[in-house]
Design a protein around this motif. Sequence first.
Motif, short mmCIF file in Angstrom:
data_model
loop_
_atom_site.label_atom_id
_atom_site.label_comp_id
_atom_site.label_asym_id
_atom_site.label_seq_id
_atom_site.Cartn_x
_atom_site.Cartn_y
_atom_site.Cartn_z
N ILE A 145 -14.17 -9.49 6.64
CA ILE A 145 -13.09 -8.42 6.93
C ILE A 145 -11.68 -8.71 6.74
CG2 ILE A 145 -12.08 -7.34 9.25
CD1 ILE A 145 -15.01 -7.44 10.29
N ASN A 146 -11.24 -10.25 6.94
CA ASN A 146 -10.19 -10.76 6.91
C ASN A 146 -9.92 -10.54 5.23
OD1 ASN A 146 -9.49 -10.95 9.26
ND2 ASN A 146 -10.01 -13.24 9.32
N ALA A 147 -10.69 -10.89 4.49
CA ALA A 147 -10.74 -10.87 2.89
C ALA A 147 -10.23 -9.52 2.49
CB ALA A 147 -11.77 -11.48 2.23
N LYS A 148 -11.22 -8.57 2.89
CA LYS A 148 -10.94 -6.98 2.61
C LYS A 148 -9.35 -6.57 3.05
CE LYS A 148 -13.25 -3.00 2.59
NZ LYS A 148 -14.36 -2.13 2.46
N LYS A 149 -8.86 -7.05 4.18
CA LYS A 149 -7.55 -6.67 4.56
C LYS A 149 -6.84 -7.31 3.51
CE LYS A 149 -8.37 -5.95 9.48
NZ LYS A 149 -8.27 -6.57 10.97
N GLN A 151 -7.22 -8.06 0.58
CA GLN A 151 -7.14 -7.46 -0.90
C GLN A 151 -6.52 -6.20 -0.69
OE1 GLN A 151 -8.81 -8.91 -3.62
NE2 GLN A 151 -7.82 -7.01 -4.75
N GLN A 152 -6.73 -5.33 0.70
CA GLN A 152 -5.99 -4.21 0.48
C GLN A 152 -4.56 -4.53 0.68
OE1 GLN A 152 -7.38 -1.02 0.30
NE2 GLN A 152 -5.51 -0.21 0.32
N ALA A 153 -4.01 -5.35 1.08
CA ALA A 153 -2.50 -5.53 1.11
C ALA A 153 -2.26 -6.10 -0.27
CB ALA A 153 -2.31 -6.88 2.10
N LEU A 154 -2.82 -6.64 -0.95
CA LEU A 154 -2.38 -7.21 -2.04
C LEU A 154 -2.40 -6.07 -3.14
CD1 LEU A 154 -1.92 -9.79 -3.82
CD2 LEU A 154 -4.29 -10.10 -4.45
N GLN A 159 0.58 -2.06 -6.34
CA GLN A 159 0.77 -0.45 -6.66
C GLN A 159 2.54 -0.40 -6.52
OE1 GLN A 159 -0.76 1.91 -7.66
NE2 GLN A 159 -2.55 1.00 -7.86
N GLU A 160 3.09 -1.09 -5.44
CA GLU A 160 4.39 -0.97 -5.31
C GLU A 160 5.10 -1.64 -6.51
OE1 GLU A 160 6.01 -2.64 -1.51
OE2 GLU A 160 4.35 -1.49 -0.54
N THR A 161 4.65 -2.78 -6.89
CA THR A 161 5.22 -3.54 -7.99
C THR A 161 5.06 -2.44 -9.39
OG1 THR A 161 4.83 -5.35 -7.16
CG2 THR A 161 5.25 -5.64 -9.40
N LEU A 162 3.89 -1.79 -9.67
CA LEU A 162 3.58 -1.12 -10.71
C LEU A 162 4.63 0.14 -10.76
CD1 LEU A 162 -0.32 -1.31 -10.98
CD2 LEU A 162 1.53 -2.30 -12.65
#
Length: 181
Positions: A145-149, A151-154, A159-162
Amino acid sequence: MRLRLIAILCVLSSSMVISGCEINNGQEERVSITPAPVVDTKKANDKNSNPSPKPRPKIEPSYPPAEQVIAWHANQCGGFKLVPSKDVFTGENELKRFFKFMCLNINDDPNTVMTQLLKLDLAYFWPDDIKQYLWLQKQQVTMQINAKKEQQALNNKMQETLSSLATIEQQLLLREETKEQ
């Protein structure tokens, strides 16, 4: 003095006897050494009567050993062959069903897997070794669950950087066009 003490004792003992009779509603408690006669209730009652108050024998549930639980988990996730067994254990079907669900959904929906794991953990009074294995599974699902969170934050950050890179690129193209004109 002695007469007062005797009078007080008589009053106390008579009040205790009277209160005892009031508590028992005037019924005496009978203790008999011979067993009570057996009454055939089947003849006296019809089919819709209450069941016999005979207590059911308490049989300890047969929980699987931890090795068996781990083998079921490995089998449900694939790559491990089980040796056929005639033993039927308490919670066997629920464990197998959960492990299959977990193996199929841990990457896509770890929150639902955690919910199912918590329900399974509370479903039975598991022995300590199975409780420890389920605790380890909870830790694994929590990490997922933490890894998925993370990954979503990353992904959001990427997306913001792009988006900002695309904006900068458009601005640079506009500057070049204005310089040429």
